[in-house]
Write an enzyme that holds these catalytic residues in place. Structure first.
Site, PDB file in Angstrom:
ATOM      1  N   GLY A 113      -4.855  -1.896   5.337  1.00  0.00           N
ATOM      2  CA  GLY A 113      -4.398  -2.941   5.155  1.00  0.00           C
ATOM      3  C   GLY A 113      -4.968  -4.124   4.884  1.00  0.00           C
ATOM      4  N   ARG A 114      -5.105  -4.166   6.556  1.00  0.00           N
ATOM      5  CA  ARG A 114      -5.774  -5.814   6.717  1.00  0.00           C
ATOM      6  C   ARG A 114      -6.617  -6.012   6.297  1.00  0.00           C
ATOM      7  NH1 ARG A 114      -4.089  -2.345  10.776  1.00  0.00           N
ATOM      8  NH2 ARG A 114      -6.091  -1.462  12.357  1.00  0.00           N
ATOM      9  N   LYS A 154       1.332  -1.288   0.119  1.00  0.00           N
ATOM     10  CA  LYS A 154      -0.461  -0.312  -0.089  1.00  0.00           C
ATOM     11  C   LYS A 154       1.191   0.969  -0.234  1.00  0.00           C
ATOM     12  CE  LYS A 154      -3.260   2.487   2.743  1.00  0.00           C
ATOM     13  NZ  LYS A 154      -4.228   2.139   4.308  1.00  0.00           N
ATOM     14  N   LYS A 157       9.777  -1.022  13.383  1.00  0.00           N
ATOM     15  CA  LYS A 157      10.530  -0.319  12.422  1.00  0.00           C
ATOM     16  C   LYS A 157      11.645   0.555  12.998  1.00  0.00           C
ATOM     17  CE  LYS A 157       6.040  -0.713  10.162  1.00  0.00           C
ATOM     18  NZ  LYS A 157       5.097  -0.211   8.911  1.00  0.00           N
ATOM     19  N   GLU A 185      -4.227  -6.412  15.023  1.00  0.00           N
ATOM     20  CA  GLU A 185      -3.241  -4.684  15.138  1.00  0.00           C
ATOM     21  C   GLU A 185      -4.870  -4.230  15.409  1.00  0.00           C
ATOM     22  OE1 GLU A 185      -0.400  -4.739  11.732  1.00  0.00           O
ATOM     23  OE2 GLU A 185      -1.558  -3.703  10.631  1.00  0.00           O
ATOM     24  N   HIS A 202      -5.819 -32.997  18.800  1.00  0.00           N
ATOM     25  CA  HIS A 202      -4.337 -33.870  18.742  1.00  0.00           C
ATOM     26  C   HIS A 202      -3.236 -32.851  18.874  1.00  0.00           C
ATOM     27  CE1 HIS A 202      -5.538 -36.973  17.048  1.00  0.00           C
ATOM     28  NE2 HIS A 202      -6.232 -36.562  16.916  1.00  0.00           N
ATOM     29  N   GLU A 256      10.445  -5.353   4.208  1.00  0.00           N
ATOM     30  CA  GLU A 256      10.381  -6.229   4.062  1.00  0.00           C
ATOM     31  C   GLU A 256      10.562  -6.393   2.392  1.00  0.00           C
ATOM     32  OE1 GLU A 256       9.248  -5.253   6.818  1.00  0.00           O
ATOM     33  OE2 GLU A 256       9.021  -6.710   8.235  1.00  0.00           O
TER      34      GLU A 256
HETATM   35  O1  F6P Z   1       3.423  -3.048  10.213  1.00  0.00           O
HETATM   36  C1  F6P Z   1       2.107  -3.088   9.762  1.00  0.00           C
HETATM   37  C2  F6P Z   1       1.342  -2.785   8.558  1.00  0.00           C
HETATM   38  O2  F6P Z   1       2.112  -1.278   7.926  1.00  0.00           O
HETATM   39  C3  F6P Z   1       0.279  -3.509   8.309  1.00  0.00           C
HETATM   40  O3  F6P Z   1      -0.728  -2.783   8.469  1.00  0.00           O
HETATM   41  C4  F6P Z   1       0.129  -3.569   6.519  1.00  0.00           C
HETATM   42  O4  F6P Z   1      -0.553  -4.773   6.086  1.00  0.00           O
HETATM   43  C5  F6P Z   1       1.619  -4.007   6.347  1.00  0.00           C
HETATM   44  O5  F6P Z   1       2.825  -3.213   7.271  1.00  0.00           O
HETATM   45  C6  F6P Z   1       2.427  -3.937   4.920  1.00  0.00           C
HETATM   46  O6  F6P Z   1       2.128  -2.341   4.675  1.00  0.00           O
HETATM   47  P1  F6P Z   1       2.542  -1.632   2.704  1.00  0.00           P
HETATM   48  O7  F6P Z   1       0.961  -2.702   2.323  1.00  0.00           O
HETATM   49  O8  F6P Z   1       1.959  -0.212   2.862  1.00  0.00           O
HETATM   50  O9  F6P Z   1       3.131  -2.730   2.390  1.00  0.00           O
END
Ligand code: F6P
Length: 562
Positions: A285-286, A225, A530, A371, A402, A231
């Protein structure tokens, strides 16, 4: 300057008006619930069933392909009435209107929360800043459809003119968990494309994925987003470098597309503007799998199934928006969860789907729920004096039976559990399905009824066990029961029912956030880690350890000795 401040203040005040600020513990209903709790806390659910043969009839909701039975809870009609009174006192219905109407209920980020608009029909009208957003949503959907069709049919080809065989979704958090969960859940409906997910910044993760891939036939979907996430950017660069070992810079256009709100950053990365699927800042995002973030879903199962998923979610939206609270699935589930969290002191909730297809549901909902509602500052800016977000965990049944069910049955903790099952399996294997579902029903029955000392003794008598051994063993074999469960029984796992199920939990999150008087749609809590990771990274790269607490310093020095 004065004028600007006025605008800011005015904007801020308007924002404050999007949601009420009511401390739930100061409502009349809360006080009544506290008193009521005293009469209910040592209640036996089993006895309530014995005293009322109509209990299941009274405490269930049947809606579309869903049967939600919430009778195996420590509640009676008065509990529900008081919880519904609480919802009314915090003005839940007004909040629901604000949510669907696109008011800025994500107040700390000055944003609307409109994942529901992504699945609204084309005839709907939803305004953000006085502009109807539905036409642009449908424009993006059209692009998703066309692109998916061209990749699946082989019309669009890679740089050596071969059809695509593999798709890699590069993203993390909401840009990974939703699509990964749905692609896994709907694999019965999948086409020939192999869809992979790279999320972790752990280089071993990306290497394990790329070693299986042929760059000539792989499509990369970078989903971020913000397009600032460490990452995703690091994994994308690693993959681009790997790709460029066999292809040229101009081939990138054929193999890389992106989903983002940040067009400038994506184009700087080298992806053409025409290969960007936009999303909007009013989609969290979520909650974004319904947007172009779901491109890998559409690629995996085809656009028609993606659309059915959205339709199923929209049906749940309509139910949630229009049904009265006492027959409203997300409202009832949210209220029952508050009953355990805030009155019984339960800290966690388990979610157990009886299908292997939903093995990623719990990790997906962990982000969605924790979150969103893992907050301790109320909407009034003050620290809350009550519990908020529940801890979510789970695994599919019967595997989980189990693994950790021992603790749910005989441990010291109260763990309200959702059991999700399906009337029909997808491959129609009746023998397996009957066995699976007999476990499903047996577990909620066992959790409810337990096993008394008399029942245990009767078993011992039948086995002819001698008294000293029987007396010794008895306490270990007794189950107290009285463990609360919800049963969510759905006709079959289809794109539509999955959409409805996910939307059900989304709205449960919303209701709980409203009642807890918190902001569910920001996530400031993930920022600190972060920031610190960035400053520690420069220390690691320059091999100079700055001042930290003695533990962090000690660990960093040890790591740098490698
Ligand atoms: O670390 C939290 C977060 O902002 C989430 O809410 C989001 O889903 C994720 O990082 C990834 O963010 P982006 O889509 O901006 O890479």
């Amino acid at each position: 300057m004065h004028f600007t401040n006025n605008i800011v203040n005015c904007h801020y005040k308007n924002n404050l008006m999007a949601l009420n600020t009511i401390n739930p513990t100061e409502t009349k209903a809360w006080l009544k619930l506290q008193l009521h709790f005293e009469t209910m806390k040592s209640n036996s659910i089993k006895e309530m069933f014995q005293n009322d043969t109509e209990r299941a009839e009274k405490f269930h909701i049947q809606w579309n392909d869903f049967l939600v039975d919430f009778s195996k809870n420590n509640i009676n009609q008065q509990t529900l009435d008081l919880l519904l009174e609480l919802a009314e006192e915090v003005k839940l219905n007004d909040a629901i209107s604000s949510y669907f109407n696109g008011e800025e209920i994500n107040q700390t980020e000055s944003r609307a929360v409109l994942h529901t608009a992504l699945r609204a029909p084309q005839s709907a009208s939803v305004s953000v800043a006085n502009k109807n957003v539905i036409p642009e949503i449908y424009e993006v959907k059209k692009n998703i459809q066309q692109f998916s069709n061209e990749i699946i049919s082989g019309k669009r080809k890679g740089f050596t003119n071969k059809s695509f065989t593999d798709v890699v979704n590069i993203g993390i958090g909401g840009s990974d968990l939703g699509p990964a969960m749905v692609v896994e859940a709907l694999q019965f409906y999948k086409n020939h494309l192999n869809v992979h997910f790279v999320s972790n910044i752990d280089g071993d993760h990306v290497n394990e994925i790329i070693k299986k891939l042929n760059p000539e036939t792989t499509l990369f979907v970078i989903v971020s987003k913000t397009f600032t996430t460490q990452e995703t950017l690091t994994n994308s660069e690693t993959i681009r470098n790997w790709f460029l070992k066999s292809a040229s810079q101009q081939d990138i256009a054929k193999h890389f597309v992106a989903v983002s709100t940040n067009i400038e950053k994506v184009t700087n990365f080298g992806i053409e503007a025409t290969s960007i699927f936009p999303m909007w800042d009013w989609v969290g995002g979520r909650f974004s799998l319904w947007s172009a973030v779901g491109l890998s879903i559409s690629l995996a199962v085809g656009y028609d199934n993606f659309d059915k998923l959205l339709k199923g979610a929209n049906q749940m939206d309509e139910h949630f928006k229009n049904e009265s609270s006492n027959k409203n699935i997300p409202v009832i589930l949210a209220l029952i969860s508050i009953w355990y969290n805030n009155f019984f002191g339960a800290e966690t909730e388990a979610i157990i789907p009886y299908t292997q297809y939903l093995q990623k549901l719990a990790p997906y909902l962990q982000q969605g729920i924790m979150e969103s509602n893992g907050k301790s500052i109320g909407r009034d800016g003050k620290t809350v004096n009550y519990q908020t977000g529940t801890i979510i965990w789970g695994e599919p049944g019967s595997n989980s039976q189990h693994a950790f069910f021992q603790l749910i049955h005989q441990g010291t903790k109260l763990i309200p559990t959702d059991f999700i099952g399906f009337v029909k399996p997808l491959y129609g294997n009746e023998d397996h399905h009957n066995k699976l579902m007999s476990n499903f029903f047996a577990q909620t029955e066992a959790l409810l009824n337990g096993k008394s000392a008399a029942q245990v003794q009767a078993e011992f008598d039948k086995q002819g066990l001698e008294k000293p051994k029987a007396d010794y063993l008895k306490p270990f074999k007794v189950f107290s029961g009285n463990k609360p469960t919800n049963t969510i029984l759905i006709k079959q796992l289809t794109p539509e029912t999955l959409g409805s199920l996910v939307a059900m939990y989304e709205h449960k999150i919303f209701v709980q956030g409203i009642i807890w008087n918190i902001f569910s749609y920001d996530q400031w809590g993930v920022e600190l880690g972060k920031q610190l990771a960035n400053s520690i990274l420069s220390e690691i790269e320059s091999k100079t350890v700055n001042h930290h607490d003695s533990s962090t310093e000690f660990l960093l020095k040890y790591f740098l000795k490698k």
